[in-house]
Design a protein around this motif. Structure first.
Motif, mmCIF file in Angstrom:
data_model
loop_
_atom_site.group_PDB
_atom_site.id
_atom_site.type_symbol
_atom_site.label_atom_id
_atom_site.label_comp_id
_atom_site.label_asym_id
_atom_site.label_seq_id
_atom_site.Cartn_x
_atom_site.Cartn_y
_atom_site.Cartn_z
ATOM 1 N N PHE A 15 8.267 -8.707 -6.745
ATOM 2 C CA PHE A 15 9.446 -7.888 -6.985
ATOM 3 C C PHE A 15 10.087 -8.240 -8.321
ATOM 4 C CE2 PHE A 15 14.151 -7.227 -6.171
ATOM 5 C CZ PHE A 15 14.100 -5.834 -6.257
ATOM 6 N N CYS A 16 10.548 -7.202 -9.040
ATOM 7 C CA CYS A 16 11.303 -7.382 -10.276
ATOM 8 C C CYS A 16 12.745 -6.960 -10.019
ATOM 9 C CB CYS A 16 10.699 -6.536 -11.400
ATOM 10 S SG CYS A 16 11.615 -6.651 -12.957
ATOM 11 N N PRO A 17 13.674 -7.904 -9.837
ATOM 12 C CA PRO A 17 15.067 -7.538 -9.544
ATOM 13 C C PRO A 17 15.717 -6.703 -10.647
ATOM 14 C CG PRO A 17 14.665 -9.851 -9.014
ATOM 15 C CD PRO A 17 13.473 -9.373 -9.764
ATOM 16 N N ALA A 18 15.450 -7.062 -11.914
ATOM 17 C CA ALA A 18 16.108 -6.354 -13.013
ATOM 18 C C ALA A 18 15.598 -4.921 -13.162
ATOM 19 C CB ALA A 18 15.909 -7.125 -14.318
ATOM 20 N N GLY A 19 14.403 -4.629 -12.681
ATOM 21 C CA GLY A 19 13.860 -3.282 -12.751
ATOM 22 C C GLY A 19 13.884 -2.563 -11.424
ATOM 23 N N ASP A 20 14.173 -3.293 -10.352
ATOM 24 C CA ASP A 20 14.215 -2.758 -8.993
ATOM 25 C C ASP A 20 12.897 -2.056 -8.639
ATOM 26 O OD1 ASP A 20 15.268 -2.280 -6.487
ATOM 27 O OD2 ASP A 20 16.243 -0.395 -7.085
ATOM 28 N N PHE A 21 11.795 -2.749 -8.892
ATOM 29 C CA PHE A 21 10.488 -2.220 -8.509
ATOM 30 C C PHE A 21 9.608 -3.362 -8.008
ATOM 31 C CE2 PHE A 21 10.115 -3.030 -13.134
ATOM 32 C CZ PHE A 21 9.044 -3.914 -13.159
ATOM 33 N N TYR A 22 8.559 -2.978 -7.309
ATOM 34 C CA TYR A 22 7.552 -3.917 -6.808
ATOM 35 C C TYR A 22 6.219 -3.634 -7.499
ATOM 36 C CZ TYR A 22 10.663 -5.160 -2.902
ATOM 37 O OH TYR A 22 11.714 -5.599 -2.133
ATOM 38 N N ILE A 23 5.391 -4.654 -7.582
ATOM 39 C CA ILE A 23 4.040 -4.492 -8.107
ATOM 40 C C ILE A 23 3.050 -4.700 -6.965
ATOM 41 C CG2 ILE A 23 2.301 -5.410 -9.703
ATOM 42 C CD1 ILE A 23 4.608 -6.207 -11.559
ATOM 43 N N ASP A 24 2.222 -3.677 -6.713
ATOM 44 C CA ASP A 24 1.221 -3.694 -5.635
ATOM 45 C C ASP A 24 1.818 -4.174 -4.307
ATOM 46 O OD1 ASP A 24 -0.592 -2.823 -7.492
ATOM 47 O OD2 ASP A 24 -1.745 -4.680 -7.594
ATOM 48 N N PRO A 25 2.925 -3.603 -3.861
ATOM 49 C CA PRO A 25 3.519 -4.072 -2.589
ATOM 50 C C PRO A 25 2.643 -3.710 -1.402
ATOM 51 C CG PRO A 25 4.608 -2.083 -3.334
ATOM 52 C CD PRO A 25 3.677 -2.479 -4.445
ATOM 53 N N TRP A 26 2.695 -4.560 -0.374
ATOM 54 C CA TRP A 26 1.892 -4.305 0.825
ATOM 55 C C TRP A 26 2.727 -3.766 1.975
ATOM 56 C CZ3 TRP A 26 1.941 -8.986 -1.818
ATOM 57 C CH2 TRP A 26 2.824 -9.965 -1.326
ATOM 58 N N ARG A 27 4.030 -3.643 1.803
ATOM 59 C CA ARG A 27 4.881 -2.970 2.774
ATOM 60 C C ARG A 27 5.669 -1.874 2.048
ATOM 61 N NH1 ARG A 27 4.876 -8.273 4.582
ATOM 62 N NH2 ARG A 27 4.126 -8.508 6.716
ATOM 63 N N PRO A 28 6.119 -0.847 2.765
ATOM 64 C CA PRO A 28 6.775 0.279 2.101
ATOM 65 C C PRO A 28 8.001 -0.132 1.290
ATOM 66 C CG PRO A 28 6.175 0.877 4.339
ATOM 67 C CD PRO A 28 5.919 -0.591 4.221
ATOM 68 N N VAL A 29 8.082 0.379 0.045
ATOM 69 C CA VAL A 29 9.219 0.140 -0.840
ATOM 70 C C VAL A 29 9.564 1.455 -1.529
ATOM 71 C CG1 VAL A 29 8.522 -2.271 -1.230
ATOM 72 C CG2 VAL A 29 7.768 -0.486 -2.835
ATOM 73 N N GLU A 30 10.696 1.469 -2.217
ATOM 74 C CA GLU A 30 11.131 2.699 -2.875
ATOM 75 C C GLU A 30 10.324 2.975 -4.141
ATOM 76 O OE1 GLU A 30 12.689 6.220 -3.661
ATOM 77 O OE2 GLU A 30 12.947 5.073 -1.798
ATOM 78 N N ARG A 31 10.030 1.938 -4.946
ATOM 79 C CA ARG A 31 9.325 2.159 -6.216
ATOM 80 C C ARG A 31 8.216 1.121 -6.364
ATOM 81 N NH1 ARG A 31 12.912 1.884 -11.470
ATOM 82 N NH2 ARG A 31 13.566 3.955 -10.773
ATOM 83 N N ALA A 32 6.975 1.599 -6.554
ATOM 84 C CA ALA A 32 5.815 0.709 -6.638
ATOM 85 C C ALA A 32 5.033 0.966 -7.913
ATOM 86 C CB ALA A 32 4.905 0.914 -5.428
ATOM 87 N N LEU A 33 4.743 -0.099 -8.650
ATOM 88 C CA LEU A 33 3.842 -0.056 -9.790
ATOM 89 C C LEU A 33 2.487 -0.560 -9.287
ATOM 90 C CD1 LEU A 33 6.630 0.158 -11.126
ATOM 91 C CD2 LEU A 33 5.759 -1.272 -12.991
ATOM 92 N N ILE A 34 1.434 0.226 -9.524
ATOM 93 C CA ILE A 34 0.137 -0.027 -8.897
ATOM 94 C C ILE A 34 -0.906 -0.381 -9.966
ATOM 95 C CG2 ILE A 34 -1.673 0.931 -7.434
ATOM 96 C CD1 ILE A 34 1.032 0.535 -6.023
ATOM 97 N N THR A 35 -1.624 -1.488 -9.735
ATOM 98 C CA THR A 35 -2.613 -1.933 -10.725
ATOM 99 C C THR A 35 -3.915 -1.138 -10.649
ATOM 100 O OG1 THR A 35 -3.489 -3.658 -9.247
ATOM 101 C CG2 THR A 35 -1.702 -4.284 -10.757
ATOM 102 N N HIS A 36 -4.342 -0.720 -9.446
ATOM 103 C CA HIS A 36 -5.596 0.030 -9.311
ATOM 104 C C HIS A 36 -5.696 0.629 -7.917
ATOM 105 C CE1 HIS A 36 -6.714 -3.922 -7.680
ATOM 106 N NE2 HIS A 36 -7.714 -3.343 -7.059
ATOM 107 N N GLY A 37 -6.777 1.379 -7.675
ATOM 108 C CA GLY A 37 -6.859 2.204 -6.484
ATOM 109 C C GLY A 37 -7.443 1.585 -5.246
ATOM 110 N N HIS A 38 -7.869 0.322 -5.261
ATOM 111 C CA HIS A 38 -8.381 -0.281 -4.034
ATOM 112 C C HIS A 38 -7.277 -0.359 -2.981
ATOM 113 C CE1 HIS A 38 -12.088 -2.257 -6.070
ATOM 114 N NE2 HIS A 38 -12.448 -1.187 -5.398
ATOM 115 N N SER A 39 -7.664 -0.251 -1.716
ATOM 116 C CA SER A 39 -6.690 -0.056 -0.649
ATOM 117 C C SER A 39 -5.781 -1.244 -0.400
ATOM 118 C CB SER A 39 -7.416 0.310 0.652
ATOM 119 O OG SER A 39 -8.312 -0.726 1.033
ATOM 120 N N ASP A 40 -6.172 -2.459 -0.827
ATOM 121 C CA ASP A 40 -5.270 -3.595 -0.614
ATOM 122 C C ASP A 40 -4.208 -3.681 -1.699
ATOM 123 O OD1 ASP A 40 -7.385 -4.231 -2.386
ATOM 124 O OD2 ASP A 40 -7.147 -6.382 -2.056
ATOM 125 N N HIS A 41 -4.318 -2.862 -2.740
ATOM 126 C CA HIS A 41 -3.313 -2.841 -3.815
ATOM 127 C C HIS A 41 -2.545 -1.518 -3.854
ATOM 128 C CE1 HIS A 41 -4.483 -6.598 -5.987
ATOM 129 N NE2 HIS A 41 -5.551 -6.411 -5.242
#
Length: 383
Positions: A15-41
């Protein structure tokens, strides 16, 4: 007043508090930045997604109707109080490392990556940073990959020998990444290439993006070893040894994975042939990538984390472990049900026993020097 850390580790993801986003989160969040299309990311349930132009088609194919915006490699974007950019990871087409900067402090989240070029994915680019969050799926010295050309030659020799003896060649491989690497490695003069529906669907998405992939035939009813003698069949690993595979008559099966470096995996699967092919960095690749970032602080995720952290500390890095729900290059469910092959942090001795090779911690760096104490890393996360 002390500010929040640039990135923090939570039960939902990075999680990035200053940007209010998650990177490759595994539980539902409002804003997600995704590294690639595999299902665990790239998982369903997020409010909004941001991914590279190259990974977006596969993500949309897998997740359906989602709010997905795209970004080009190297493009900077301001999100809240931080600047983000995406950079090639070399893992699969469209895969990215995510760079996050605030007031000169830079963190990079690697996602999954490999440093060796495969002729298919955008080549890995080192990104300078202060803190680097790195996978270490194959973070042991026993894992060292052969060049793509050698793998192609091995594949084609095996395929040609089977075809000459009237057998169909069936290879199990991940539907995104390794399946397409097998396609571009195959010598089409040997015979036709057939694909399982899951492989064909993902390959079709990549073709529509403009990737140059050889022609394939989907294994529909009526397609079998009689209609296409001497064929190479590419299927998900879970299809090996199933009734679906029996339609091809006399056949030889193989599995393409980094885990094929361990003879014990091949024995337990009953495979005479395994291709040591991975879309993750090997031991040398992990070390080269980390050094190239210039980072002083390294966090490792999914893989041989405890062993690799100790190795990094012996090299002078401040190192920590981040507990995530990323799977890396996992074996399929059938293998998992058979029991653990090697626990991820069991140590070099267990790998040597399983692989049948001797590993000397004094020379391969997998264990800390005797009596050396681990220096806790700032932000060290529980495993």
């Amino acid at each position: 007043m002390a500010r929040d850390p640039l990135l923090t580790f939570t039960d939902r993801g990075i999680f990035c508090p200053a940007g209010d986003f998650y990177i490759d989160p595994w539980r539902p969040v409002e804003r997600a930045l995704i590294t690639h299309g595999h299902s665990d990311h790239a998982r369903s349930g997020h409010g909004a997604y941001l991914a590279t132009e190259g990974s977006a088609p596969v993500i949309r194919y897998r997740l359906g109707d989602i709010r997905l915006k795209t970004i080009r490699y190297g493009e900077t974007r301001r999100i809240g109080g931080v600047t983000v950019s995406f950079h090639p990871a070399g893992h699969v087409p469209g895969s990215a490392q995510i760079r996050v900067e605030r007031d000169g402090e830079v963190w990079v989240v690697s996602g999954d990556y490999k440093v060796a070029e495969d002729g298919l994915s955008e080549p890995f680019e080192p990104v300078a940073c202060h803190s680097f969050i790195s996978e270490c799926t194959f973070g042991l010295p026993v894992f060292r990959w052969k060049p793509q050309a050698e793998l192609a030659a091995q594949l084609n020799r095996w395929w040609a020998a089977n075809a000459a003896e009237g057998r169909t060649s069936i290879v199990g491989a991940y539907t995104l990444g390794k399946a397409q690497r097998l396609l571009v490695s195959a010598d089409l003069s040997i015979g036709p290439i057939l694909t399982h529906g899951a492989v064909e669907a993902t390959t079709a998405v990549l073709r529509e993006q403009g990737l140059a992939l050889p022609p394939t035939t989907y294994v529909a009813p009526g397609i079998d070893g009689t209609s296409h003698p001497g064929a190479l069949v590419i299927a998900p690993p879970s299809a090996l040894g199933t009734p679906w595979a029996t339609r091809f008559g006399p056949s030889a099966e193989a599995f393409a994975s980094g885990w094929m470096a361990l003879r014990g995996v091949r024995r337990r699967r009953g495979l005479a042939q395994g291709f040591v092919m991975s879309d993750h960095a090997d031991w040398d690749g992990l070390n080269a990538a980390i050094r190239a970032t210039g980072a002083e602080r390294i966090f490792v995720t999914h893989g041989y984390t405890a062993i690799f952290r100790r190795w990094l500390e012996d090299q002078g890095f401040e190192a920590g472990i981040v507990a995530t729900e990323y799977e890396g290059e996992s074996l399929d469910a059938a293998e998992a049900e058979a029991g653990p092959l090697i626990e991820p942090d069991a140590g070099v001795a267990a790998v040597a026993e399983e692989d049948g090779t001797a590993a000397d911690p004094a020379t391969d760096g997998s264990e800390p020097a005797e009596g050396k104490r681990r220096r806790p890393a700032a932000g060290d996360a529980p495993t």
